[in-house]
Scaffold this active site. Structure first.
Site, PDB file in Angstrom:
ATOM      1  N   HIS A 190      32.452  19.313 -48.076  1.00 46.23           N
ATOM      2  CA  HIS A 190      33.122  20.061 -47.014  1.00 46.23           C
ATOM      3  C   HIS A 190      34.086  19.098 -46.319  1.00 46.23           C
ATOM      4  O   HIS A 190      33.693  17.971 -45.980  1.00 46.23           O
ATOM      5  CB  HIS A 190      32.121  20.545 -45.971  1.00 46.23           C
ATOM      6  CG  HIS A 190      31.289  21.726 -46.382  1.00 46.23           C
ATOM      7  ND1 HIS A 190      30.559  21.756 -47.535  1.00 46.23           N
ATOM      8  CD2 HIS A 190      31.083  22.923 -45.774  1.00 46.23           C
ATOM      9  CE1 HIS A 190      29.925  22.929 -47.611  1.00 46.23           C
ATOM     10  NE2 HIS A 190      30.223  23.658 -46.555  1.00 46.23           N
ATOM     11  N   GLU A 193      37.329  21.686 -42.339  1.00 48.51           N
ATOM     12  CA  GLU A 193      36.872  22.955 -41.750  1.00 48.51           C
ATOM     13  C   GLU A 193      37.142  22.851 -40.244  1.00 48.51           C
ATOM     14  O   GLU A 193      38.022  23.515 -39.718  1.00 48.51           O
ATOM     15  CB  GLU A 193      35.376  23.176 -42.040  1.00 48.51           C
ATOM     16  CG  GLU A 193      34.818  24.468 -41.440  1.00 48.51           C
ATOM     17  CD  GLU A 193      33.291  24.623 -41.625  1.00 48.51           C
ATOM     18  OE1 GLU A 193      32.606  23.614 -41.882  1.00 48.51           O
ATOM     19  OE2 GLU A 193      32.796  25.767 -41.490  1.00 48.51           O
ATOM     20  N   ASP A 271      30.331  31.507 -48.137  1.00 51.62           N
ATOM     21  CA  ASP A 271      29.725  30.467 -47.290  1.00 51.62           C
ATOM     22  C   ASP A 271      28.271  30.812 -46.914  1.00 51.62           C
ATOM     23  O   ASP A 271      27.338  30.357 -47.589  1.00 51.62           O
ATOM     24  CB  ASP A 271      30.575  30.222 -46.042  1.00 51.62           C
ATOM     25  CG  ASP A 271      30.466  28.799 -45.498  1.00 51.62           C
ATOM     26  OD1 ASP A 271      29.768  27.980 -46.122  1.00 51.62           O
ATOM     27  OD2 ASP A 271      31.066  28.510 -44.449  1.00 51.62           O
ATOM     28  N   ASP A 272      28.093  31.569 -45.838  1.00 53.57           N
ATOM     29  CA  ASP A 272      26.749  31.960 -45.380  1.00 53.57           C
ATOM     30  C   ASP A 272      26.771  33.464 -45.090  1.00 53.57           C
ATOM     31  O   ASP A 272      26.815  33.887 -43.923  1.00 53.57           O
ATOM     32  CB  ASP A 272      26.395  31.186 -44.098  1.00 53.57           C
ATOM     33  CG  ASP A 272      26.427  29.681 -44.323  1.00 53.57           C
ATOM     34  OD1 ASP A 272      25.462  29.149 -44.892  1.00 53.57           O
ATOM     35  OD2 ASP A 272      27.441  29.062 -43.957  1.00 53.57           O
TER      36      ASP A 272
HETATM   37  N1  HPA Z   1      29.992  24.055 -42.780  1.00 52.50           N
HETATM   38  C1  HPA Z   1      29.193  23.008 -42.646  1.00 52.50           C
HETATM   39  N2  HPA Z   1      27.896  23.068 -42.889  1.00 52.50           N
HETATM   40  C2  HPA Z   1      27.370  24.217 -43.293  1.00 52.50           C
HETATM   41  C3  HPA Z   1      28.143  25.331 -43.438  1.00 52.50           C
HETATM   42  C4  HPA Z   1      29.541  25.237 -43.177  1.00 52.50           C
HETATM   43  O1  HPA Z   1      30.340  26.189 -43.285  1.00 52.50           O
HETATM   44  N3  HPA Z   1      27.307  26.320 -43.856  1.00 52.50           N
HETATM   45  C5  HPA Z   1      26.065  25.792 -43.957  1.00 52.50           C
HETATM   46  N4  HPA Z   1      26.097  24.518 -43.618  1.00 52.50           N
HETATM   47 ZN    ZN Z   2      29.867  25.748 -46.279  1.00 52.52          ZN
END
Ligand code: HPA
Ligand code: ZN
Length: 330
Positions: A190, A193, A271-272
């Site tokens: 990641h 973001e 993502d989630d």
């Molecule tokens: N970003 C960072 N950590 C995470 C994310 C995310 O979108 N989803 C689950 N852990």
């Molecule tokens: Zn993520």
């Protein structure tokens, strides 16, 4: 049937729906500070990444046994298949489970049971990617990496980096990424973001990642955009997540089209999904509506997802891309 696609940015813990959370809480004798799934759902109003992570880590406490992890992954894979997902590369957070006393074996075996039968059951091929929590020290990542060694290859295909981004730079994890590369694992992280374009550069230069998860803030740096486009480094973009975590004001303001126009290998992912209001096909439908994406742009996103995947079977990859090209939207 929705357009065929690969999902490349999906945290399995983020697929825990309130109903399953309550069922597992009951089964495992865990007290949830919410009366029912509706009340829990009402708590899903986030102000930033950390406010989401607080709830995400709290709720995963209901996951205790190998069967719990199998059930979680099985529910996701069945749902993904209905969304047209033909290949899924799935993140999990080993440290978030071992830290609360769940055995690593229960987590990995539980997930692998669902993933290894997914192609047969659902037509969805899979890969499993272990993510390190970047707000913990690298020593913890290294210990987790060593504990997971027995699973490298057949069960665990790669490593990633997630959790609170700002203040936890990629550079902190250079050693574990070097070891993972030596062990033949695939590398993602990641970046960009909430962190700036410098985090994306660092992930490329110091960690050697093959793909960037999110990466939307890379757009602030034209030189970086040029490099990502030229090197065809894929970005796994998550539109609903970006809106819910307030990285982007509304779906109509999402930079996805700018990314495609800049020649970036952008993909759309969920993502989630249990927390952010929709699974991958809902993300596709959402950006189509809000950004007025053309059928050709949607096909490009789907094609990118297979190009960006770690599928080793080139024949299958080509066949899936041919299916995308032949796909006609209803
Ligand atoms: N970003 C960072 N950590 C995470 C994310 C995310 O979108 N989803 C689950 N852990
Ligand atoms: Zn993520």
């Amino acid at each position: 049937m929705p357009i065929p696609k690969a999902e490349l940015h999906l945290h399995i813990e983020g697929t825990l729906e309130p109903e399953l959370a309550f069922e597992l809480a009951h089964r495992n004798g865990v007290d949830l500070p919410y009366a029912d799934p509706e009340q829990l759902r009402a708590a899903y109003a986030f102000s930033d990444l950390q406010s989401f992570l607080d709830l995400y880590y709290q709720l995963m406490d209901v996951l205790r046994t190998e069967e719990d992890f199998t059930e979680l992954a099985e529910a996701y894979l069945a749902r993904a298949a209905r969304d047209g997902v033909r290949h899924a590369e799935i993140f999990f957070d080993p440290q978030a489970h071992t830290a609360r006393g769940v055995e690593l074996d229960a987590v990995v075996r539980g997930l692998d049971r669902a993933l290894s039968r997914s192609f047969e059951r659902h037509g969805v091929s899979t890969k499993l990617i272990m993510c390190f929590l970047r707000d913990l020290p690298e020593a913890s990542a290294l210990a987790t990496f060593d504990a997971c060694r027995p699973y490298f290859g057949d069960v665990i295909a790669g490593i990633g980096l997630d959790s609170a981004e700002v203040g936890h730079r990629p550079a902190k994890f250079a050693t574990v990424y070097r070891r993972a590369k030596e062990a033949g694992l695939r590398l993602v992280a990641h970046a960009g973001e909430e962190g700036g374009p410098d985090y994306v550069r660092e992930a490329l230069d110091l960690l050697g990642v093959e793909r960037i998860d999110h990466g939307i803030r890379a757009l602030e740096d034209p030189e970086l955009v040029k490099r990502l486009a030229e090197e065809r480094i894929p970005l796994t973009v998550c539109p609903f997540s970006n809106v819910r975590l307030r990285c982007v004001a509304t779906l109509a303001d999402h930079p996805l089209v700018a990314m495609l126009d800049a020649g970036l290998v952008a993909t759309v992912n969920s993502d989630d999904p249990a927390y952010f209001g929709g699974y991958v096909e809902e993300n596709f439908a959402g950006v189509r509506r809000a950004l007025g994406l053309t059928d050709d742009q949607l096909r490009l996103l789907a094609r990118n997802s297979f190009e960006a995947s770690f599928l080793e079977d080139d024949e299958r990859r080509e066949a899936l891309i041919a299916e995308v090209d032949a796909y006609r939207f209803p």
